[in-house]
Design an enzyme around this catalytic site. Structure first.
Site, PDB file in Angstrom:
ATOM      1  N   GLU A  47       0.833  -1.214   0.000  1.00  0.00           N
ATOM      2  CA  GLU A  47       0.000   0.000   0.000  1.00  0.00           C
ATOM      3  C   GLU A  47       0.861   1.255   0.000  1.00  0.00           C
ATOM      4  O   GLU A  47       1.905   1.314   0.636  1.00  0.00           O
ATOM      5  CB  GLU A  47      -0.944   0.024   1.208  1.00  0.00           C
ATOM      6  CG  GLU A  47      -1.940  -1.121   1.265  1.00  0.00           C
ATOM      7  CD  GLU A  47      -2.881  -1.194   0.064  1.00  0.00           C
ATOM      8  OE1 GLU A  47      -2.912  -0.257  -0.751  1.00  0.00           O
ATOM      9  OE2 GLU A  47      -3.569  -2.227  -0.050  1.00  0.00           O
ATOM     10  N   GLY A  48       0.364   2.270  -0.684  1.00  0.00           N
ATOM     11  CA  GLY A  48       1.112   3.515  -0.820  1.00  0.00           C
ATOM     12  C   GLY A  48       0.884   4.482   0.328  1.00  0.00           C
ATOM     13  O   GLY A  48       0.067   4.239   1.231  1.00  0.00           O
ATOM     14  N   PHE A  49       1.600   5.580   0.248  1.00  0.00           N
ATOM     15  CA  PHE A  49       1.610   6.588   1.302  1.00  0.00           C
ATOM     16  C   PHE A  49       0.213   7.137   1.617  1.00  0.00           C
ATOM     17  O   PHE A  49      -0.156   7.317   2.764  1.00  0.00           O
ATOM     18  CB  PHE A  49       2.513   7.740   0.838  1.00  0.00           C
ATOM     19  CG  PHE A  49       2.803   8.762   1.882  1.00  0.00           C
ATOM     20  CD1 PHE A  49       3.798   8.541   2.812  1.00  0.00           C
ATOM     21  CD2 PHE A  49       2.105   9.957   1.935  1.00  0.00           C
ATOM     22  CE1 PHE A  49       4.096   9.487   3.785  1.00  0.00           C
ATOM     23  CE2 PHE A  49       2.391  10.915   2.904  1.00  0.00           C
ATOM     24  CZ  PHE A  49       3.387  10.680   3.826  1.00  0.00           C
ATOM     25  N   ASN A  50      -0.567   7.384   0.574  1.00  0.00           N
ATOM     26  CA  ASN A  50      -1.825   8.110   0.796  1.00  0.00           C
ATOM     27  C   ASN A  50      -2.963   7.233   1.268  1.00  0.00           C
ATOM     28  O   ASN A  50      -3.897   7.733   1.902  1.00  0.00           O
ATOM     29  CB  ASN A  50      -2.192   8.915  -0.453  1.00  0.00           C
ATOM     30  CG  ASN A  50      -1.242  10.091  -0.579  1.00  0.00           C
ATOM     31  OD1 ASN A  50      -1.303  11.028   0.208  1.00  0.00           O
ATOM     32  ND2 ASN A  50      -0.310  10.015  -1.529  1.00  0.00           N
ATOM     33  N   HIS A 252      -2.575  16.432 -11.739  1.00  0.00           N
ATOM     34  CA  HIS A 252      -1.873  15.269 -11.168  1.00  0.00           C
ATOM     35  C   HIS A 252      -2.038  14.086 -12.117  1.00  0.00           C
ATOM     36  O   HIS A 252      -3.159  13.582 -12.311  1.00  0.00           O
ATOM     37  CB  HIS A 252      -2.404  14.889  -9.776  1.00  0.00           C
ATOM     38  CG  HIS A 252      -1.813  13.587  -9.306  1.00  0.00           C
ATOM     39  ND1 HIS A 252      -2.566  12.544  -8.827  1.00  0.00           N
ATOM     40  CD2 HIS A 252      -0.518  13.152  -9.287  1.00  0.00           C
ATOM     41  CE1 HIS A 252      -1.764  11.529  -8.531  1.00  0.00           C
ATOM     42  NE2 HIS A 252      -0.523  11.866  -8.795  1.00  0.00           N
ATOM     43  N   LEU A 253      -0.932  13.669 -12.698  1.00  0.00           N
ATOM     44  CA  LEU A 253      -0.952  12.542 -13.637  1.00  0.00           C
ATOM     45  C   LEU A 253      -0.345  11.337 -12.962  1.00  0.00           C
ATOM     46  O   LEU A 253       0.867  11.241 -12.806  1.00  0.00           O
ATOM     47  CB  LEU A 253      -0.113  12.829 -14.888  1.00  0.00           C
ATOM     48  CG  LEU A 253      -0.212  14.196 -15.542  1.00  0.00           C
ATOM     49  CD1 LEU A 253       0.687  14.250 -16.749  1.00  0.00           C
ATOM     50  CD2 LEU A 253      -1.647  14.440 -15.943  1.00  0.00           C
ATOM     51  N   ARG A 254      -1.214  10.434 -12.539  1.00  0.00           N
ATOM     52  CA  ARG A 254      -0.732   9.191 -11.929  1.00  0.00           C
ATOM     53  C   ARG A 254      -0.574   8.195 -13.067  1.00  0.00           C
ATOM     54  O   ARG A 254      -1.556   7.884 -13.760  1.00  0.00           O
ATOM     55  CB  ARG A 254      -1.767   8.737 -10.907  1.00  0.00           C
ATOM     56  CG  ARG A 254      -1.449   7.462 -10.189  1.00  0.00           C
ATOM     57  CD  ARG A 254      -0.358   7.643  -9.155  1.00  0.00           C
ATOM     58  NE  ARG A 254      -0.345   6.495  -8.268  1.00  0.00           N
ATOM     59  CZ  ARG A 254       0.267   5.342  -8.555  1.00  0.00           C
ATOM     60  NH1 ARG A 254       0.936   5.212  -9.681  1.00  0.00           N
ATOM     61  NH2 ARG A 254       0.210   4.339  -7.704  1.00  0.00           N
ATOM     62  N   PHE A 351      -3.629   9.654  -3.999  1.00  0.00           N
ATOM     63  CA  PHE A 351      -2.767  10.847  -4.036  1.00  0.00           C
ATOM     64  C   PHE A 351      -3.631  12.053  -4.427  1.00  0.00           C
ATOM     65  O   PHE A 351      -3.568  13.116  -3.800  1.00  0.00           O
ATOM     66  CB  PHE A 351      -1.659  10.610  -5.075  1.00  0.00           C
ATOM     67  CG  PHE A 351      -0.569  11.644  -5.120  1.00  0.00           C
ATOM     68  CD1 PHE A 351       0.654  11.397  -4.525  1.00  0.00           C
ATOM     69  CD2 PHE A 351      -0.747  12.855  -5.769  1.00  0.00           C
ATOM     70  CE1 PHE A 351       1.679  12.333  -4.582  1.00  0.00           C
ATOM     71  CE2 PHE A 351       0.267  13.803  -5.830  1.00  0.00           C
ATOM     72  CZ  PHE A 351       1.488  13.542  -5.235  1.00  0.00           C
TER      73      PHE A 351
HETATM   74  O1  GFB Z   1       0.151   7.705  -2.611  1.00  0.00           O
HETATM   75  P1  GFB Z   1      -0.385   6.491  -3.217  1.00  0.00           P
HETATM   76  O2  GFB Z   1      -0.956   5.526  -2.285  1.00  0.00           O
HETATM   77  O3  GFB Z   1      -1.452   6.894  -4.291  1.00  0.00           O
HETATM   78  O4  GFB Z   1       0.782   5.820  -4.025  1.00  0.00           O
HETATM   79  P2  GFB Z   1      -2.327   6.028  -5.319  1.00  0.00           P
HETATM   80  C1  GFB Z   1       1.385   6.440  -5.113  1.00  0.00           C
HETATM   81  C2  GFB Z   1       2.807   6.918  -4.788  1.00  0.00           C
HETATM   82  O5  GFB Z   1       3.473   7.187  -6.042  1.00  0.00           O
HETATM   83  C3  GFB Z   1       2.868   8.234  -4.013  1.00  0.00           C
HETATM   84  C4  GFB Z   1       4.217   8.386  -5.971  1.00  0.00           C
HETATM   85  O6  GFB Z   1       2.787   8.107  -2.629  1.00  0.00           O
HETATM   86  C5  GFB Z   1       4.215   8.796  -4.493  1.00  0.00           C
HETATM   87  O7  GFB Z   1       5.273   8.155  -3.842  1.00  0.00           O
HETATM   88  N1  GFB Z   1       3.512   9.422  -6.749  1.00  0.00           N
HETATM   89  C6  GFB Z   1       2.313   9.337  -7.369  1.00  0.00           C
HETATM   90  C7  GFB Z   1       3.994  10.664  -6.950  1.00  0.00           C
HETATM   91  N2  GFB Z   1       2.006  10.512  -7.967  1.00  0.00           N
HETATM   92  C8  GFB Z   1       3.035  11.361  -7.725  1.00  0.00           C
HETATM   93  C9  GFB Z   1       3.297  12.724  -8.076  1.00  0.00           C
HETATM   94  O8  GFB Z   1       2.519  13.408  -8.721  1.00  0.00           O
HETATM   95  N3  GFB Z   1       4.464  13.261  -7.625  1.00  0.00           N
HETATM   96  C10 GFB Z   1       5.348  12.537  -6.879  1.00  0.00           C
HETATM   97  N4  GFB Z   1       6.460  13.150  -6.468  1.00  0.00           N
HETATM   98  N5  GFB Z   1       5.146  11.241  -6.544  1.00  0.00           N
HETATM   99  C11 GFB Z   1      -2.172   3.397  -5.146  1.00  0.00           C
HETATM  100  C12 GFB Z   1      -1.201   2.678  -4.239  1.00  0.00           C
HETATM  101  O9  GFB Z   1      -1.599   4.637  -5.482  1.00  0.00           O
HETATM  102  O10 GFB Z   1      -2.331   2.721  -6.334  1.00  0.00           O
HETATM  103  C13 GFB Z   1      -1.510   1.227  -4.106  1.00  0.00           C
HETATM  104  O11 GFB Z   1      -1.315   3.198  -2.945  1.00  0.00           O
HETATM  105  C14 GFB Z   1      -1.696   0.577  -5.448  1.00  0.00           C
HETATM  106  O12 GFB Z   1      -0.438   0.613  -3.439  1.00  0.00           O
HETATM  107  C15 GFB Z   1      -2.712   1.369  -6.241  1.00  0.00           C
HETATM  108  O13 GFB Z   1      -0.428   0.544  -6.121  1.00  0.00           O
HETATM  109  C16 GFB Z   1      -2.906   0.798  -7.631  1.00  0.00           C
HETATM  110  O14 GFB Z   1      -3.677   5.774  -4.802  1.00  0.00           O
HETATM  111  O15 GFB Z   1      -2.216   6.831  -6.561  1.00  0.00           O
END
Ligand code: GFB
Length: 390
Positions: A47-50, A252-254, A351
């Site tokens: 799981e990611g940070f957010n 924000h481009l994920r 995010f």
């Molecule tokens: O935060 P997060 O849970 O969001 O995980 P999602 C995405 C991580 O990717 C962030 C990096 O915490 C950052 O480390 N990241 C993404 C970015 N977008 C940016 C950006 O615009 N700038 C920077 N500097 N870093 C979920 C994950 O991601 O997606 C789950 O938590 C799983 O584990 C799922 O992979 C599919 O909700 O976008």
């Protein structure tokens, strides 16, 4: 803050070797009965940070509940940030980081009783935790046959591997360890605590415990307290003063794992530029800030497509990256997006959700906040408007 972060490495976790004396008594009771009790927790590794920020809110709610129903004072131990899958700078040590590196912990403490892990060690010494509870789903097959959404839990055989060493700390041990099938809201964890009567307990897979009331008053009270650290705000401010003096749109481009995880939500770079330009014309804005996890090549490609509009991206210098690591850089991106005149996020990205929440907290107009990109040639629905509740 920096010093704490640098000093705080798993291998060097300061542990007070002194154990409290069980026999020590105060008016006939063990002195330990007068001390606060602690809940630790961890989250599913990938799981990611957010998402983890969201799990904190659920656990904080649980602690609030415990402090209402229990005779003891309960404190939540902030789980260190540890080698997240999305932190890609392999040259940096990103282990066991305290919350104070990223957050204003004093602000969190005003809403919820919390301590950092190293503060917990200072109080608990090397005493083993009374219980390790690994949460797991109920059997999915029976769930399909007899849909049952009731809140419930039961001690069960462990389905998966049980974590032996949290955050690489071999000095964090447990007196007993059990697996519990769990379905329900985080306050249901109180029943488990009631049953086990621990002074210290760690829940693994805390993400399985759901919100008591997502988007309710308590949710927002805790969410608002999760302010980012002053240092990160300062860096975002400097960047804005240098580059974004005028109105700007943040996109924000994920991408990366979302390209195959959620392909219909992620437009091509060309179409991303088209969707941004459409908004820029409508809003009469000339500048774009891009936050993204994508490659330099795609960033350059987007910049070209966006011409003649100006596009900015935050690039951390060596010192900022060394001090605040990948997690800090991501937060700087989020801060800049949360202060933009207009925001477009990526659908389903936590995010982006966290940026939308921050904008709600600032009281920005909802039409500038709850927007997300659509996949190429897809008429997509826009994000749910989770409005702030006071
Ligand atoms: O935060 P997060 O849970 O969001 O995980 P999602 C995405 C991580 O990717 C962030 C990096 O915490 C950052 O480390 N990241 C993404 C970015 N977008 C940016 C950006 O615009 N700038 C920077 N500097 N870093 C979920 C994950 O991601 O997606 C789950 O938590 C799983 O584990 C799922 O992979 C599919 O909700 O976008």
């Amino acid at each position: 803050v920096l010093l704490t972060a640098i000093q705080f490495r798993c291998s060097k976790c300061a542990v007070d070797n002194r154990l409290l004396d069980e026999e020590e008594t105060l008016a006939g009771h063990s002195i330990l009965d007068t001390l606060p009790r602690y809940v630790l927790y961890d989250v599913n590794k990938p799981e990611g940070f957010n998402l983890r920020r969201d799990v904190f809110i659920r656990m904080a709610s649980f602690i609030h509940h415990m402090n209402k129903v229990s005779d003891y004072q309960w404190i939540l131990v902030l789980p260190p940030w540890h080698r997240l899958y999305h932190w890609r700078s392999s040259n940096l040590v990103q282990d066991c980081l305290p919350w104070s590196l990223f957050f204003n912990v004093d602000s969190i403490k005003k809403s919820t009783p919390v301590v950092e892990l190293h503060e917990f060690f200072q109080m608990n010494g090397l005493r083993p935790l009374d219980a390790q509870v690994t949460l797991q789903d109920f059997n999915v097959k029976s769930f399909e046959q007899y849909p049952d959404f009731s809140d419930k839990w039961e001690v069960a055989n462990c389905k998966d591997r049980v974590q032996k060493e949290f955050w690489n700390l071999n000095n964090l041990t447990f007196t007993k360890s059990l697996c519990i099938s769990f379905q329900g809201i985080s306050t249901l964890l109180a029943d488990i605590v009631q049953e086990l009567q621990p002074r210290t307990i760690i829940f693994d897979h805390a993400e399985l415990a759901l919100h008591n009331y997502y988007g309710g008053q308590e949710y927002w009270m805790i969410r608002k307290s999760m302010q980012f650290s002053k240092n990160l705000h300062e860096i975002a401010k400097e960047f804005k003063n240098r580059n974004l003096k005028q109105d700007y749109l943040c996109a924000h481009l994920r991408r990366r794992d979302f390209l195959y995880g959620h392909p219909s939500d992620v437009p091509s770079i060309n179409d991303t530029a088209r969707q941004i330009k459409e908004k820029l014309i409508l809003l009469n804005i000339k500048t774009v800030f891009v936050a993204t996890d994508t490659s330099k090549t795609e960033v350059e490609e987007l910049k070209n497509y966006l011409q003649p509009y100006q596009m900015f991206k935050f690039e951390a210098d060596k010192k900022t990256l060394n001090n605040f690591l990948d997690g800090g850089v991501a937060i700087i991106d989020q801060i800049i997006c949360s202060q933009a005149n207009y925001f477009i996020g990526t659908s389903k990205s936590t995010f982006s959700f966290r940026i939308q929440e921050e904008r709600e907290i600032f009281g920005l107009p909802i039409e500038t906040t709850f927007n997300s990109f659509c996949g190429d040639n897809i008429e997509c629905t826009q994000p749910t408007k989770w409005r702030l509740v006071e």
